[in-house]
Design a protein around this motif. Structure first.
Motif, PDB file in Angstrom:
ATOM      1  N   ARG A  63      32.807  35.600  50.353  1.00 30.28           N
ATOM      2  CA  ARG A  63      31.901  35.267  49.255  1.00 30.28           C
ATOM      3  C   ARG A  63      32.386  35.960  47.986  1.00 30.28           C
ATOM      4  NH1 ARG A  63      26.312  34.050  50.989  1.00 30.28           N
ATOM      5  NH2 ARG A  63      25.686  35.055  49.052  1.00 30.28           N
ATOM      6  N   VAL A  64      32.376  35.244  46.863  1.00 29.95           N
ATOM      7  CA  VAL A  64      32.736  35.826  45.572  1.00 29.95           C
ATOM      8  C   VAL A  64      31.690  35.416  44.541  1.00 29.95           C
ATOM      9  CG1 VAL A  64      35.226  35.945  46.001  1.00 29.95           C
ATOM     10  CG2 VAL A  64      34.264  33.892  44.976  1.00 29.95           C
ATOM     11  N   SER A  65      31.539  36.224  43.530  1.00 25.97           N
ATOM     12  CA  SER A  65      30.592  35.900  42.462  1.00 25.97           C
ATOM     13  C   SER A  65      31.284  35.026  41.410  1.00 25.97           C
ATOM     14  CB  SER A  65      30.096  37.182  41.798  1.00 25.97           C
ATOM     15  OG  SER A  65      31.145  37.788  41.069  1.00 25.97           O
ATOM     16  N   TYR A  66      30.465  34.388  40.568  1.00 25.69           N
ATOM     17  CA  TYR A  66      31.040  33.633  39.457  1.00 25.69           C
ATOM     18  C   TYR A  66      31.830  34.564  38.542  1.00 25.69           C
ATOM     19  CZ  TYR A  66      29.294  28.891  40.072  1.00 25.69           C
ATOM     20  OH  TYR A  66      29.088  27.617  40.525  1.00 25.69           O
ATOM     21  N   ASP A  67      31.370  35.799  38.381  1.00 30.77           N
ATOM     22  CA  ASP A  67      32.108  36.763  37.554  1.00 30.77           C
ATOM     23  C   ASP A  67      33.507  36.998  38.124  1.00 30.77           C
ATOM     24  OD1 ASP A  67      29.969  37.034  35.822  1.00 30.77           O
ATOM     25  OD2 ASP A  67      29.221  38.865  36.760  1.00 30.77           O
ATOM     26  N   ASP A  68      33.613  37.108  39.458  1.00 37.37           N
ATOM     27  CA  ASP A  68      34.920  37.277  40.097  1.00 37.37           C
ATOM     28  C   ASP A  68      35.820  36.069  39.832  1.00 37.37           C
ATOM     29  OD1 ASP A  68      34.109  39.714  41.191  1.00 37.37           O
ATOM     30  OD2 ASP A  68      33.492  38.792  43.095  1.00 37.37           O
ATOM     31  N   VAL A  69      35.229  34.874  39.875  1.00 37.10           N
ATOM     32  CA  VAL A  69      36.008  33.655  39.630  1.00 37.10           C
ATOM     33  C   VAL A  69      36.506  33.630  38.187  1.00 37.10           C
ATOM     34  CG1 VAL A  69      35.926  31.127  39.535  1.00 37.10           C
ATOM     35  CG2 VAL A  69      34.827  32.348  41.427  1.00 37.10           C
TER      36      VAL A  69
END
Length: 81
Positions: free
Chosen positions: A62-68
């Protein structure tokens, strides 16, 4: 290279990523319904997973939109969204 993949364009996106030894795949929007069989790291946007009530396989992070967004700035991207 970072590959953003949504469900409608998944077939061509995953086929393209399969030919890239440095591929990193991020499932976004309805792409979180997929369980790609690829030899590359696969992540899914946590917010999209939660909104859709999806249970991810253990090999998908799982990744956050911030990570993307951070990854978009750091590397080349191909989008299949």
């Amino acid at each position: 290279m970072l590959y953003l993949i949504d469900k409608p364009m998944a077939e061509i996106g995953l086929r393209t990523a399969a030919g890239d030894p440095e591929a990193r795949i991020v499932l976004i929007q309805d792409g979180v319904y997929l369980s790609p069989d690829v030899d590359a790291p696969v992540s899914a946007v946590a917010r999209d997973v939660d909104v859709r009530g999806v249970s991810l396989p253990p090999d998908i992070d799982r990744v956050s939109y911030d990570d993307v967004v951070e990854a978009l700035v750091e590397q080349e991207v191909k989008t299949f969204v």
